[in-house]
Design a protein around this motif. Structure first.
Motif, mmCIF file in Angstrom:
data_model
loop_
_atom_site.group_PDB
_atom_site.id
_atom_site.type_symbol
_atom_site.label_atom_id
_atom_site.label_comp_id
_atom_site.label_asym_id
_atom_site.label_seq_id
_atom_site.Cartn_x
_atom_site.Cartn_y
_atom_site.Cartn_z
ATOM 1 N N GLN A 35 -43.994 3.785 -22.291
ATOM 2 C CA GLN A 35 -42.809 4.494 -21.775
ATOM 3 C C GLN A 35 -42.712 4.268 -20.268
ATOM 4 N N ASP A 37 -41.448 5.150 -16.437
ATOM 5 C CA ASP A 37 -41.229 6.412 -15.745
ATOM 6 C C ASP A 37 -39.752 6.602 -15.452
ATOM 7 N N LYS A 47 -39.550 11.859 -16.539
ATOM 8 C CA LYS A 47 -40.544 11.457 -17.526
ATOM 9 C C LYS A 47 -41.652 10.681 -16.850
#
Length: 690
Positions: A35, A37, A47
């Motif tokens: 994932q 950022d 996130k």
């Protein structure tokens, strides 16, 4: 560790944190970005970056290079398939052992499988656990005393659960129903142990244990047999039931031996061969009409007629306990006969006179007679005098004021009775009005019940007196006294004054009732008891009163008391058209079938029925009451009583009518129609529609 999932504010920070935990260089790992950022807007939607770092597996220098057995394409494919098959098998084995594929358990989680706690560390935080009841968690050789704690992969973790609990099998052997049954009661033992519950991976989990219960029924066949031998149980043993008991896993009772019950015999009985019951002379037909002309309802027989056949008693069969002991059957008894104008011939009752056959039975006592009939053609008045006859009496006219009629059988009056007194041992039927008169039917039965109740009260006190005297006889003072010579009467006088004051009042009452009713009693035993009571307790007698005499009197009292409790067959009855200001008492049914009953006291030992109106007075029906109309608009009070186990049925009741069922009393506050009153399970009077 070979791989880790790492989090950071950006990709680079996530990689560096992961390398630090793995203690590896960047060139030694493969980096997979899970994932990116996201900064978000003013912190909203922000996130972290998430990466997965995996160590690069390098070929050891001393490990030989993999060679293919053949250069052909088929051999190459076969070798690759074998390698993939081995990888799949290894992965399945790991999943089977943990229930969770190693690659599927995320970093920063903890889980429990097969009693083992596994921790997956994460740079973003540590896993925590809550320790459940009955669990001791030992971390790094120290017992955790807090409710919750933090765990990491580096911790040494041990779990200690509660010790197993073992309970023994409990059992007992007992007798029931006078040793006719042997019951084995068993509660199997068990072993209760504990194990950790499996918990799926999570950042925080609760460690809990679950109970494992294993039933252990340790009772053996030999245990039961030895106990039965000790208790001397030898009869009716059920071996199959014993096997069922020692194999059961549930608490229960098992009948492992059964005796044989006693079988009651049959007392002698009389088989009646003729019609002996006078029929009600005033009965309604199917249309509810009464034929007042139909009066010839009394059966008769001629000389030599066979009235009945006497059957001997049938003995019972004794029982056997599980200890093989004999249980004697209740003794059966032959009939005791009191005959008048009848003789016994070859177990048959034969009439020696013509007349109405009469048979009364109470228990095993049978009173059989041929009853003559007296017909009085006119009125019962001063010219005829009072009529007393030990048979049936038929009066064609009236019974006038202050006159009495007493019959040993039935009384039948064609017209009315006014201010008269009629007493019958059987039944009374009056076709006309009954005004200000007293009627009593079933005199013998009523006397026996009354005398029996008095004897019951005296018998209880006499037994206590006997027990007290026996106790006093053991004392030295008694042994040195003159009671052995003079008898117990002086001592009895003292006891009556000090301890048994009520006895004398019952004794005097018994004397009065027995004296008045001696002409109506079938047996002289009632009067003989009265004489003994008078000699021992009420007068100074020359006869010495001994303990033996007291015991004999007590036994006779008990015998007659029990005799009085046996229902008489058949019941007497009173049937009349209507009555005013009178008193009716009958051991059987009372039926008032004309206009009704006004200001009259009625006591029916059987059922009470009033087909007309009931205005005022008090009425009682031992077997219930059925009344058409009760009370009046003017509020004339009428009280209707029945025992607690009976009902009152009324077609119409005016306000103010009083109902008494047992000891419960209710006055109606408004008019009520077509109902039945009874006592419910809450001891309340309730109404039901007819």
């Amino acid at each position: 560790m070979e791989n880790i999932v790492s989090r950071g504010r950006n990709i680079e920070e996530a990689i560096q944190l992961g390398l630090k935990i793995m203690e590896a260089a960047k060139q030694d790992v493969n980096v997979e970005i899970i994932q990116q950022d996201v900064k978000g807007f003013m912190g909203i939607g922000k996130k972290q970056a998430i990466v997965k770092l995996s160590l690069v597996k390098r070929q050891p220098t001393n490990q030989p290079t993999f060679h293919y057995a053949s250069s052909s394409t088929e051999d190459l494919v076969e070798s690759l398939l074998q390698r993939e098959s081995k990888k799949t098998a290894d992965k399945q084995s790991e999943t089977k052992q943990t229930g969770i594929p190693a690659a599927d358990a995320e970093e920063g989680t903890v889980y429990v499988k097969d009693g083992q706690i596994t921790v997956k560390d994460s740079p973003a935080g540590y896993s925590t656990v809550t320790i459940g009841k009955g669990i001791q968690l030992i971390k790094n050789n120290e017992v955790v005393t807090e409710k919750s704690t933090v765990l990491s992969e580096k911790d040494s973790i041990k779990i200690k659960l509660e010790d197993a609990i073992v309970t023994d099998t409990k059992w007992s052997l007992s007798f029931e129903d006078e040793k006719l049954r042997a019951l084995l009661k068993i509660d199997p033992g068990c072993r209760i142990s504990y194990k950790l519950k499996d918990v799926t991976p999570n950042r925080h989990i609760e460690i809990e244990s679950e109970e494992l219960k294993e039933i252990k029924n340790t009772l053996t066949y030999d245990d039961v047999i030895k106990k039965m031998e000790a208790l001397q149980i030898t009869y009716g043993i059920n071996h199959d039931e014993i096997m069922t008991a020692i194999q059961t896993s549930e608490p229960g009772e098992f009948e492992i031996a059964a005796g044989r019950k006693t079988e009651s015999g049959k007392d002698g009985w009389l088989e009646i061969k003729v019609d002996v019951n006078p029929h009600n002379g005033l009965i309604a037909d199917e249309r509810g009409k009464v034929d007042f002309r139909e009066t010839n309802l009394i059966p008769t027989v001629e000389k030599g007629a066979i009235i009945g056949v006497i059957h001997p008693p049938i003995p019972g069969r004794s029982g056997i306990t599980v200890k093989n002991e004999t249980l004697p059957a209740k003794q059966s008894h032959p009939l005791k006969l009191i005959l008048k104008d009848l003789v016994e011939v070859d177990d048959r009752l034969v009439a020696t006179e013509a007349g109405r056959p009469s048979i009364e039975q109470r228990g095993n006592l049978v009173k059989a007679a041929i009853i003559p009939k007296l017909v009085h053609r006119g009125n019962v008045d001063l010219s005829s005098g009072n009529i007393r006859f030990n048979g049936d009496i038929e009066i064609v006219g009236e019974v006038e004021e202050n006159m009495s009629v007493e019959a040993g059988g039935d009384i039948f009056v064609h017209k009315s009775a006014a201010m008269a007194n009629l007493i019958s041992s059987k039944s009374i039927t009056i076709k006309g009005n009954v005004v200000s008169s007293e009627l009593s039917a079933g005199k013998n039965s009523m006397l026996i019940v009354e005398l029996g109740q008095l004897l019951g009260m005296m018998h209880e006190q006499l037994n206590k007196m006997i027990a007290l005297i026996k106790q006093l006889q053991q004392s030295p003072a008694f042994k040195s006294s003159d009671f052995a010579i003079t008898g117990l009467q002086p001592l009895i006088t003292i006891l009556l004054e000090k301890r048994f004051q009520n006895f004398l009042s019952y004794a005097k009452q018994y004397q009065e009732v027995a004296e008045k009713g001696k002409d109506y009693l079938d047996s002289d035993e009632w009067y003989h008891v009265a004489i003994s009571i008078r000699q021992i307790f009420l007068t100074i007698s020359n006869q010495i009163t001994t303990m033996e005499r007291l015991v004999q009197l007590s036994e006779k009292m008990k015998e007659l008391e029990e005799f009085s409790e046996v229902p008489v067959e058949p019941n007497s009855y009173i049937t009349l058209s209507d009555t005013i200001n009178s008193s009716l008492y009958c051991s059987g049914d009372i039926s008032i079938i004309g206009k009704g009953c006004i200001n009259t006291k009625v006591h029916a030992g059987g059922h009470l029925k009033v087909t007309g109106i009931l205005r005022g007075g008090e009425v009682f029906g031992r077997l219930g009451a059925t009344i058409n109309e009760v009370g009046s608009h003017s509020g004339t009070k009428a009280v209707i009583s029945v025992p607690i186990d009976q009902q009152i049925k009324i077609t119409r009741a005016f306000e103010g009518t009083v109902l008494k069922i047992g000891n419960k009393i209710m006055a109606l506050k408004e008019e009520k129609k077509n109902f039945t009153a009874r006592i419910n399970s809450n001891d309340e009077i309730i109404f039901e529609g007819i």
